[in-house]
Design an enzyme around this catalytic site. Sequence first.
Site, PDB file in Angstrom:
ATOM      1  N   TYR A 148       0.811  -1.120  -0.014  1.00  0.00           N
ATOM      2  CA  TYR A 148      -0.105  -0.004   0.073  1.00  0.00           C
ATOM      3  C   TYR A 148       0.734   1.417  -0.059  1.00  0.00           C
ATOM      4  O   TYR A 148       0.632   2.104  -0.952  1.00  0.00           O
ATOM      5  CB  TYR A 148      -0.907   0.072   1.089  1.00  0.00           C
ATOM      6  CG  TYR A 148      -1.857   1.155   1.312  1.00  0.00           C
ATOM      7  CD1 TYR A 148      -2.779   1.028   0.209  1.00  0.00           C
ATOM      8  CD2 TYR A 148      -1.712   2.247   2.203  1.00  0.00           C
ATOM      9  CE1 TYR A 148      -3.881   2.330   0.313  1.00  0.00           C
ATOM     10  CE2 TYR A 148      -2.668   3.159   2.217  1.00  0.00           C
ATOM     11  CZ  TYR A 148      -3.708   3.065   1.397  1.00  0.00           C
ATOM     12  OH  TYR A 148      -4.741   4.312   1.272  1.00  0.00           O
ATOM     13  N   VAL A 190      -9.113   1.587  13.029  1.00  0.00           N
ATOM     14  CA  VAL A 190      -9.229   1.719  14.775  1.00  0.00           C
ATOM     15  C   VAL A 190     -10.747   2.072  15.001  1.00  0.00           C
ATOM     16  O   VAL A 190     -11.232   1.508  16.020  1.00  0.00           O
ATOM     17  CB  VAL A 190      -8.220   2.604  15.214  1.00  0.00           C
ATOM     18  CG1 VAL A 190      -8.311   3.926  14.711  1.00  0.00           C
ATOM     19  CG2 VAL A 190      -8.223   2.474  16.561  1.00  0.00           C
ATOM     20  N   ARG A 280       0.945  10.166  14.096  1.00  0.00           N
ATOM     21  CA  ARG A 280       0.502  10.410  12.471  1.00  0.00           C
ATOM     22  C   ARG A 280      -0.441  11.835  12.484  1.00  0.00           C
ATOM     23  O   ARG A 280      -1.501  11.730  13.425  1.00  0.00           O
ATOM     24  CB  ARG A 280      -0.481   9.372  11.992  1.00  0.00           C
ATOM     25  CG  ARG A 280      -0.737   9.645  10.545  1.00  0.00           C
ATOM     26  CD  ARG A 280       0.245   9.658   9.627  1.00  0.00           C
ATOM     27  NE  ARG A 280       1.220   8.459   9.465  1.00  0.00           N
ATOM     28  CZ  ARG A 280       0.986   7.390   8.893  1.00  0.00           C
ATOM     29  NH1 ARG A 280      -0.373   7.115   8.430  1.00  0.00           N
ATOM     30  NH2 ARG A 280       2.048   6.584   8.777  1.00  0.00           N
TER      31      ARG A 280
END
Length: 318
Positions: A148, A190, A280
Amino acid sequence: MSIVSKRVLVTGGAGFLGSHLCERLVDAGHDVLCVDNYYTGRRSNVAHLLDSDRFEILRHDVTFSLFVEVDEIYNLACPASPVHYQHDPVQTTKTSVHGAINMLGLAKRTGAKIFQASTSEVYGDPTVHPQTEEYWGNVNPIGIRSCYDEGKRCAETLFFDYYRQHQLQIKVARIFNTYGPRMHPADGRVVSNFIVQALRGDPITIYGEGQQTRSFCYRDDLVEGFIRLMDTPAEVTGPINLGNPVEFTMLELAQNVIDLTGTSSKLTFQPLPADDPKQRQPDISKAKKYLDWEPKVKLREGLTHTIAYFEQLLKEID
């Protein structure tokens, strides 16, 4: 002022984000061709649009050429959750790379403006925080997430080479964590994991110590960013970060889900997956400058809408 109707192709149009984008474009008066192979997308996501004479759907895999006449292309086709993209990693890379080549070729032939849904995963496990578009990333090229990460990085390379070599009008968005109704309940992300576990009364799975952070953008805000980026002048190519700069730990997210669902679920801790980023968070200075865009929906508001969606979905599934 009346809106000029355009012919718009959305690849991955039956997916979580693609379906909302199709909806927005149809509502704005455009003719929309939704293309999806239903690997992770679902026909039910766009079923409500099928009665519109401005909407049509085509089962097609973007790794094969497509010959249609369009004015704009939004290239969203690619499984975007680790569970799905690691299930068939070779096909994931093909979707990003061959799919980009085929859609860029279509844009070149038709003169269409083309948008690439890239990802914050191009930054890997970042050593710079928050991440700006100038950061080149810290990516493992041979890890289990590489299909990815590197597929999307290669797609960006192709977009900018077509821009330089063929003067294509390109728009590249780097999408950070996004959530909302129509997420797949088994996508392994998540937000969907926590909500489904909480609603079923199952233990809520925390990886590592739960101190890794993410920034969560509600789907409506993100789709607005897509459309604003597509509408910018030709010289604005991106890449541009699209995401919510407000950072939460996994423990904070879990507590919000527990509060809003009223669940009796307890937390359970598992080892951290390989190459899972510890931080992130987007720097959205460019989005503010060029798009006049920033997220409006707060986390608890967005979670409330998302929980209501999953409550109804689980009733139908269970």
